[in-house]
Every structure is written in structure tokens, then in C-alpha cells.
Design a protein around this motif. Structure first.
Motif, PDB file in Angstrom:
ATOM      1  N   GLN A   6       0.819  -1.212   0.000  1.00  0.00           N
ATOM      2  CA  GLN A   6       0.000   0.000   0.000  1.00  0.00           C
ATOM      3  C   GLN A   6       0.850   1.258   0.000  1.00  0.00           C
ATOM      4  N   ILE A   7       2.058   1.164   0.513  1.00  0.00           N
ATOM      5  CA  ILE A   7       3.016   2.262   0.388  1.00  0.00           C
ATOM      6  C   ILE A   7       4.144   1.709  -0.466  1.00  0.00           C
ATOM      7  N   ARG A   8       4.354   2.310  -1.635  1.00  0.00           N
ATOM      8  CA  ARG A   8       5.233   1.663  -2.607  1.00  0.00           C
ATOM      9  C   ARG A   8       5.863   2.652  -3.577  1.00  0.00           C
ATOM     10  N   ILE A   9       6.756   2.126  -4.393  1.00  0.00           N
ATOM     11  CA  ILE A   9       7.340   2.894  -5.492  1.00  0.00           C
ATOM     12  C   ILE A   9       6.319   2.909  -6.617  1.00  0.00           C
ATOM     13  N   GLN A  10       5.855   4.091  -6.973  1.00  0.00           N
ATOM     14  CA  GLN A  10       4.882   4.249  -8.052  1.00  0.00           C
ATOM     15  C   GLN A  10       5.589   4.178  -9.409  1.00  0.00           C
ATOM     16  N   ASP A  11       6.731   4.859  -9.502  1.00  0.00           N
ATOM     17  CA  ASP A  11       7.467   4.923 -10.765  1.00  0.00           C
ATOM     18  C   ASP A  11       8.891   5.345 -10.456  1.00  0.00           C
ATOM     19  N   PHE A  12       9.808   5.083 -11.376  1.00  0.00           N
ATOM     20  CA  PHE A  12      11.179   5.575 -11.222  1.00  0.00           C
ATOM     21  C   PHE A  12      11.797   5.811 -12.587  1.00  0.00           C
ATOM     22  N   GLU A  13      12.767   6.716 -12.602  1.00  0.00           N
ATOM     23  CA  GLU A  13      13.507   7.039 -13.823  1.00  0.00           C
ATOM     24  C   GLU A  13      14.985   6.986 -13.497  1.00  0.00           C
ATOM     25  N   VAL A  14      15.752   6.365 -14.387  1.00  0.00           N
ATOM     26  CA  VAL A  14      17.198   6.249 -14.211  1.00  0.00           C
ATOM     27  C   VAL A  14      17.879   6.894 -15.403  1.00  0.00           C
ATOM     28  N   VAL A  15      18.793   7.820 -15.129  1.00  0.00           N
ATOM     29  CA  VAL A  15      19.612   8.436 -16.175  1.00  0.00           C
ATOM     30  C   VAL A  15      21.051   8.057 -15.860  1.00  0.00           C
ATOM     31  N   SER A  16      21.662   7.279 -16.754  1.00  0.00           N
ATOM     32  CA  SER A  16      23.032   6.803 -16.522  1.00  0.00           C
ATOM     33  C   SER A  16      23.879   7.163 -17.738  1.00  0.00           C
ATOM     34  N   ILE A  17      24.655   8.226 -17.601  1.00  0.00           N
ATOM     35  CA  ILE A  17      25.471   8.726 -18.701  1.00  0.00           C
ATOM     36  C   ILE A  17      26.929   8.755 -18.272  1.00  0.00           C
ATOM     37  N   TYR A  30      15.421   9.023 -10.012  1.00  0.00           N
ATOM     38  CA  TYR A  30      14.260   9.773  -9.543  1.00  0.00           C
ATOM     39  C   TYR A  30      13.155   8.754  -9.222  1.00  0.00           C
ATOM     40  N   ILE A  31      12.693   8.762  -7.981  1.00  0.00           N
ATOM     41  CA  ILE A  31      11.733   7.766  -7.524  1.00  0.00           C
ATOM     42  C   ILE A  31      10.465   8.473  -7.049  1.00  0.00           C
ATOM     43  N   ASP A  32       9.308   8.060  -7.573  1.00  0.00           N
ATOM     44  CA  ASP A  32       8.010   8.551  -7.125  1.00  0.00           C
ATOM     45  C   ASP A  32       7.401   7.499  -6.211  1.00  0.00           C
ATOM     46  N   LEU A  33       6.993   7.923  -5.025  1.00  0.00           N
ATOM     47  CA  LEU A  33       6.402   7.036  -4.026  1.00  0.00           C
ATOM     48  C   LEU A  33       4.946   7.408  -3.806  1.00  0.00           C
ATOM     49  N   ILE A  34       4.142   6.424  -3.436  1.00  0.00           N
ATOM     50  CA  ILE A  34       2.735   6.689  -3.167  1.00  0.00           C
ATOM     51  C   ILE A  34       2.324   5.963  -1.881  1.00  0.00           C
ATOM     52  N   ASN A  35       1.487   6.618  -1.091  1.00  0.00           N
ATOM     53  CA  ASN A  35       0.987   6.064   0.162  1.00  0.00           C
ATOM     54  C   ASN A  35      -0.531   5.942   0.060  1.00  0.00           C
ATOM     55  N   HIS A  36      -1.036   4.710   0.022  1.00  0.00           N
ATOM     56  CA  HIS A  36      -2.478   4.476  -0.038  1.00  0.00           C
ATOM     57  C   HIS A  36      -3.082   4.271   1.350  1.00  0.00           C
ATOM     58  N   LEU A  37      -2.269   4.396   2.386  1.00  0.00           N
ATOM     59  CA  LEU A  37      -2.745   4.213   3.754  1.00  0.00           C
ATOM     60  C   LEU A  37      -3.413   5.492   4.262  1.00  0.00           C
ATOM     61  N   ASN A  38      -4.187   5.372   5.321  1.00  0.00           N
ATOM     62  CA  ASN A  38      -4.873   6.536   5.908  1.00  0.00           C
ATOM     63  C   ASN A  38      -4.058   7.178   7.013  1.00  0.00           C
ATOM     64  N   LYS A  39      -2.763   6.971   7.025  1.00  0.00           N
ATOM     65  CA  LYS A  39      -1.880   7.616   7.992  1.00  0.00           C
ATOM     66  C   LYS A  39      -0.525   7.863   7.345  1.00  0.00           C
ATOM     67  N   ALA A  40       0.162   8.866   7.846  1.00  0.00           N
ATOM     68  CA  ALA A  40       1.497   9.189   7.338  1.00  0.00           C
ATOM     69  C   ALA A  40       2.457   8.051   7.682  1.00  0.00           C
ATOM     70  N   LYS A  41       3.422   7.805   6.796  1.00  0.00           N
ATOM     71  CA  LYS A  41       4.404   6.745   7.015  1.00  0.00           C
ATOM     72  C   LYS A  41       5.792   7.273   6.707  1.00  0.00           C
ATOM     73  N   THR A  42       6.752   6.829   7.517  1.00  0.00           N
ATOM     74  CA  THR A  42       8.152   7.139   7.263  1.00  0.00           C
ATOM     75  C   THR A  42       8.825   5.867   6.774  1.00  0.00           C
ATOM     76  N   LEU A  43       9.561   5.969   5.691  1.00  0.00           N
ATOM     77  CA  LEU A  43      10.263   4.807   5.174  1.00  0.00           C
ATOM     78  C   LEU A  43      11.637   5.190   4.684  1.00  0.00           C
ATOM     79  N   LYS A  44      12.477   4.183   4.542  1.00  0.00           N
ATOM     80  CA  LYS A  44      13.818   4.357   4.004  1.00  0.00           C
ATOM     81  C   LYS A  44      13.801   3.910   2.556  1.00  0.00           C
TER      82      LYS A  44
END
Length: 189
Positions: A6-17, A30-44
Motif C-alpha cells: 500500500q506504500i510503494r514505489i509508483q514509478d522511477f527514472e534512471v539516467v546513466s550517462i 528519480y523515484i516517485d512514491l505513493i501512500n495508499h494508507l490513511n496515515k502518514a508513514k516514514t520509510l527508508k
């Protein structure tokens, strides 16, 4: 069918030059995260770049995502003396993206393969990793004289063999063949 946290990586982009000297790799994630829970969450959120089994770069960030909201994380690192990716030498590294909760429990792991290369045009020349390449290309219609747009694997293989025999290294498609076998057979696009 599969389930994602429910809290996960929605999308990511990698630029390697490559850097201007074509020696070191410049990696941006670049990582987009999304939280589908009804409370704030801290993650690493962390990444690790592996060369075989050896870790050559890694970093970790702590992100707090509000309830039912999105957040993002970004990493920029320079990796010294990377192996360049090219068609002749497709050197790949494994990138592992990982999310963990505040206790260190793994939420999600996403592995992907990345390569370091630079493609640019300087003084009218197409350069890959600082070296000039010449495109020798053809147009293709992806048609069979008997069945129209339905090509057999045998006919696709015949086209690919002819291109390779004549040192063709670029193909312009008139439309995208629906058959994935075409792309698996043809490594020169």
C-alpha cells in the motif's frame, strides 16, 4: 494478477550517462512514491549498484509520506571508472531499489539492469561514448508478398540476415510489428 504494498514505489527514472571524459558514470535516480494508507508513514528508500556481486555505489534516504499522498526521492552519484555500454560491449550493472519501514523490514525490492553511455552530436558527427559511428540504414515495410502484413518468422529472419550481411546497423520501420519475435531477432535498431 499480483499485489503491491500500500506504500510503494509508483514509478522511477534512471539516467546513466558518462562524464565529459567518458571515464566516470553519472547516475541520477528519480523515484516517485505513493501512500495508499490513511496515515502518514516514514520509510527508508535506498539504491545499490552491483557489478556482478560487488557493490560499487549505494545511498539511503528517509522519506515521510503523508496519508493518501505522493512523495519523491532523488539520488545523484558519480561512479568512477565505469564500464561503458555499447552495442559491441553491452556492459550492464544491476540497480536495486529498496524500500523499508522504520524498523528495517523490507517493503519492496525492484531490480533492473542499467548501462552507462553517452550519445551526442558534435560538429555534425553522431558520437557514442565519444566515438564517431556511421549509420547504414534501410527502410522496411514489414510485408509479405503473399500474406500482406502478416510476416512469418522465416521471412523476418531472412530480412535480418540480409541486413547483417550488408552491414546494416539501423532500420526504420514503417509501422511497429506486433510480433515481439521481430524485435528479439533484430538487435540493430
Amino acid at each position: 494478477i499480483y499485489a503491491r504494498p500500500q506504500i510503494r514505489i509508483q514509478d522511477f527514472e534512471v539516467v546513466s550517462i558518462l562524464d565529459d571524459a567518458y571515464k566516470n558514470g553519472e547516475l541520477s535516480i528519480y523515484i516517485d512514491l505513493i501512500n495508499h494508507l490513511n496515515k502518514a508513514k516514514t520509510l527508508k528508500v535506498s539504491f545499490q549498484v552491483l557489478d556482478g556481486k560487488d557493490s560499487i555505489s549505494s545511498d539511503i534516504k528517509t522519506i515521510t509520506i503523508k496519508k493518501s499522498n505522493r512523495s519523491s526521492a532523488a539520488f545523484q552519484v558519480t561512479i568512477p571508472k565505469v564500464k561503458q555500454w555499447s552495442a559491441e560491449h553491452p556492459n550492464l550493472y544491476t540497480l536495486i531499489l529498496k524500500t523499508e519501514d522504520y524498523r528495517g523490514n523490507i517493503i519492496e525490492i525492484i531490480p533492473t539492469e542499467i548501462g552507462f553511455r553517452s550519445v551526442e552530436i558534435k560538429n555534425g558527427l553522431l558520437l557514442v561514448n565519444g566515438k564517431s559511428i556511421t549509420l547504414k540504414g534501410v527502410n522496411t515495410q514489414e510485408t509479405d508478398p503473399e500474406s500482406g502484413h502478416v510476416m512469418t518468422e522465416e521471412l523476418m529472419m531472412k530480412d535480418v540476415r540480409l541486413w547483417k550481411e550488408n552491414n546494416i546497423n539501423a532500420v526504420r520501420l514503417s509501422h511497429y510489428p506486433r510480433d515481439r519475435r521481430f524485435y528479439e531477432l533484430c538487435d540493430i535498431y
